[in-house]
Structure formats: C-alpha cells, structure tokens
Design a protein around this motif. Structure first.
Motif, mmCIF file in Angstrom:
data_model
loop_
_atom_site.group_PDB
_atom_site.id
_atom_site.type_symbol
_atom_site.label_atom_id
_atom_site.label_comp_id
_atom_site.label_asym_id
_atom_site.label_seq_id
_atom_site.Cartn_x
_atom_site.Cartn_y
_atom_site.Cartn_z
ATOM 1 N N MET A 130 23.664 65.312 37.341
ATOM 2 C CA MET A 130 23.337 63.719 37.366
ATOM 3 C C MET A 130 24.427 63.130 36.991
ATOM 4 O O MET A 130 25.185 63.608 35.809
ATOM 5 C CB MET A 130 22.203 63.754 36.687
ATOM 6 N N ASN A 131 24.933 62.046 37.640
ATOM 7 C CA ASN A 131 26.121 61.119 37.162
ATOM 8 C C ASN A 131 25.691 60.066 36.345
ATOM 9 O O ASN A 131 24.586 59.381 36.453
ATOM 10 C CB ASN A 131 26.635 60.527 38.579
ATOM 11 N N THR A 132 26.375 60.011 35.514
ATOM 12 C CA THR A 132 26.161 59.127 34.166
ATOM 13 C C THR A 132 27.056 57.721 34.470
ATOM 14 O O THR A 132 28.257 57.976 34.738
ATOM 15 C CB THR A 132 26.429 59.594 32.910
ATOM 16 N N VAL A 133 26.656 56.617 34.744
ATOM 17 C CA VAL A 133 27.321 55.353 35.011
ATOM 18 C C VAL A 133 27.842 54.842 33.752
ATOM 19 O O VAL A 133 27.000 54.530 32.900
ATOM 20 C CB VAL A 133 26.454 54.253 35.960
ATOM 21 N N GLU A 134 29.187 54.688 33.623
ATOM 22 C CA GLU A 134 29.607 54.012 32.466
ATOM 23 C C GLU A 134 30.055 52.690 32.598
ATOM 24 O O GLU A 134 30.653 52.206 33.526
ATOM 25 C CB GLU A 134 30.957 54.940 31.999
ATOM 26 N N ALA A 135 29.730 51.632 31.809
ATOM 27 C CA ALA A 135 30.065 50.482 31.837
ATOM 28 C C ALA A 135 31.301 50.086 31.062
ATOM 29 O O ALA A 135 31.294 50.428 29.893
ATOM 30 C CB ALA A 135 28.754 49.389 31.581
ATOM 31 N N LYS A 136 32.176 49.341 31.789
ATOM 32 C CA LYS A 136 33.514 49.179 30.713
ATOM 33 C C LYS A 136 33.639 47.629 30.667
ATOM 34 O O LYS A 136 33.057 46.863 31.629
ATOM 35 C CB LYS A 136 34.515 49.489 31.656
ATOM 36 N N GLN A 137 34.036 47.254 29.607
ATOM 37 C CA GLN A 137 34.301 45.741 29.533
ATOM 38 C C GLN A 137 35.884 45.502 29.242
ATOM 39 O O GLN A 137 36.480 46.120 28.214
ATOM 40 C CB GLN A 137 33.416 45.289 28.395
ATOM 41 N N TRP A 138 36.287 44.756 29.951
ATOM 42 C CA TRP A 138 37.901 44.086 29.694
ATOM 43 C C TRP A 138 37.694 42.615 29.268
ATOM 44 O O TRP A 138 36.964 41.999 30.018
ATOM 45 C CB TRP A 138 38.624 44.283 30.837
ATOM 46 N N THR A 139 38.490 42.207 28.560
ATOM 47 C CA THR A 139 38.404 40.745 28.004
ATOM 48 C C THR A 139 39.695 40.028 28.341
ATOM 49 O O THR A 139 40.859 40.526 28.306
ATOM 50 C CB THR A 139 37.989 40.753 26.349
ATOM 51 N N VAL A 140 39.549 38.910 29.130
ATOM 52 C CA VAL A 140 40.565 37.976 29.086
ATOM 53 C C VAL A 140 40.477 36.892 28.115
ATOM 54 O O VAL A 140 39.526 35.944 28.232
ATOM 55 C CB VAL A 140 40.909 37.647 30.491
ATOM 56 N N GLN A 141 41.443 36.405 27.317
ATOM 57 C CA GLN A 141 41.398 35.248 26.574
ATOM 58 C C GLN A 141 42.633 34.571 27.057
ATOM 59 O O GLN A 141 43.654 34.858 27.414
ATOM 60 C CB GLN A 141 41.663 35.597 24.997
ATOM 61 N N ILE A 142 42.537 33.169 27.233
ATOM 62 C CA ILE A 142 43.516 32.092 27.642
ATOM 63 C C ILE A 142 43.657 31.094 26.479
ATOM 64 O O ILE A 142 42.701 30.550 25.990
ATOM 65 C CB ILE A 142 42.847 31.357 29.030
ATOM 66 N N TYR A 143 44.893 31.088 26.237
ATOM 67 C CA TYR A 143 45.662 30.414 25.387
ATOM 68 C C TYR A 143 46.166 29.223 25.924
ATOM 69 O O TYR A 143 47.213 29.340 26.781
ATOM 70 C CB TYR A 143 46.413 30.906 24.261
ATOM 71 N N ILE A 144 46.144 27.896 25.531
ATOM 72 C CA ILE A 144 46.632 26.658 26.258
ATOM 73 C C ILE A 144 47.208 25.702 24.803
ATOM 74 O O ILE A 144 46.694 25.593 24.132
ATOM 75 C CB ILE A 144 45.675 25.954 26.882
ATOM 76 N N THR A 145 48.663 25.579 25.347
ATOM 77 C CA THR A 145 49.356 24.699 24.418
ATOM 78 C C THR A 145 49.733 23.519 25.207
ATOM 79 O O THR A 145 50.343 23.642 26.510
ATOM 80 C CB THR A 145 50.405 25.279 23.633
ATOM 81 N N GLU A 146 50.051 22.236 24.675
ATOM 82 C CA GLU A 146 50.589 21.162 25.275
ATOM 83 C C GLU A 146 51.812 20.746 24.476
ATOM 84 O O GLU A 146 51.839 20.743 23.513
ATOM 85 C CB GLU A 146 49.616 19.830 25.392
ATOM 86 N N GLU A 147 52.921 20.547 25.341
ATOM 87 C CA GLU A 147 54.199 19.748 24.856
ATOM 88 C C GLU A 147 54.637 19.021 25.659
ATOM 89 O O GLU A 147 55.279 19.155 26.608
ATOM 90 C CB GLU A 147 55.319 21.062 24.852
ATOM 91 N N GLY A 148 54.443 17.566 25.218
ATOM 92 C CA GLY A 148 54.868 16.365 26.056
ATOM 93 C C GLY A 148 54.094 16.584 27.428
ATOM 94 O O GLY A 148 52.696 16.612 27.309
ATOM 95 N N ASP A 149 54.957 16.583 28.367
ATOM 96 C CA ASP A 149 54.146 16.506 30.016
ATOM 97 C C ASP A 149 53.904 17.972 30.403
ATOM 98 O O ASP A 149 53.365 18.048 31.372
ATOM 99 C CB ASP A 149 54.927 15.729 30.902
ATOM 100 N N ASP A 150 54.126 18.990 29.617
ATOM 101 C CA ASP A 150 54.071 20.118 30.051
ATOM 102 C C ASP A 150 52.825 20.835 29.378
ATOM 103 O O ASP A 150 52.375 20.727 28.074
ATOM 104 C CB ASP A 150 55.230 21.037 29.595
ATOM 105 N N THR A 151 51.982 21.617 30.044
ATOM 106 C CA THR A 151 50.952 22.501 29.564
ATOM 107 C C THR A 151 51.264 24.167 29.768
ATOM 108 O O THR A 151 51.611 24.449 31.037
ATOM 109 C CB THR A 151 49.698 22.057 30.311
ATOM 110 N N HIS A 152 51.213 24.757 28.697
ATOM 111 C CA HIS A 152 51.391 26.280 28.794
ATOM 112 C C HIS A 152 50.071 26.821 28.796
ATOM 113 O O HIS A 152 49.361 26.690 27.731
ATOM 114 C CB HIS A 152 52.410 26.571 27.855
#
Length: 88
Positions: A1-23
């Motif tokens: 019998m096959n066992t299904v394994e759930a995996k979790q990957w996480t993406v975090q987004i970091y945003i900074t603003e400098e004048g007219d630029d957004t990084h």
C-alpha cells in the motif's frame, strides 16, 4: 500500500520602498530548510500618482517570477546531475 505524504513549502514576500522604487524579495523555504530567493523591483514614473499597492503588486509579482525561474533552473540542474541513464 502506498502512503501519500503531504509536503509544505513556504514562500514569504518582503517588500520595502525607497523613494519611487519598490523592492520585493520572495523567499522559498522547503521542509529540509533549503532556501531560494527571487527578487523584483517596481519603479513609479514620477508623473504617476503614488499608489503604493500597485508598486507592491508589481514588485512582488516580479520577485515570484524570478523565484519560479530560479526554481526551474535548480530542477534542471538536479535532472542533469542526478538522472543518469537507465540500467537494465
């Protein structure tokens, strides 16, 4: 019998603003603590109204696109290094 394994990957987004630029920086973390980072920048035209949400969205989408390309490159490298000819 096959066992299904759930995996979790996480993406975090970091945003900074400098004048007219957004990084933005999108950081993917996998269960084995591997990390991969994508980056994106949005520049507001000085004649446009300042709407921070638009800069955030553009920079974040560009960071995610960069992250996707980098992840694809890692997978392609893994295929070349790890997948050899099939032995019969």
């Amino acid at each position: 019998m096959n066992t299904v394994e759930a995996k979790q990957w996480t993406v975090q987004i970091y945003i900074t603003e400098e004048g007219d630029d957004t990084h933005a920086r999108a950081v993917l973390t996998t269960r084995d603590t591997s990390r991969l980072t994508g980056r994106g920048i949005a520049r507001r035209n000085p004649i446009d109204r300042p709407i921070p949400e638009v800069g955030d969205e553009l920079a974040a989408s560009r960071a995610l696109e960069d992250l996707a390309i980098r992840l694809h490159d890692v997978a392609a490298d893994d295929i070349v290094q790890l997948a050899g000819p099939v032995h019969r």
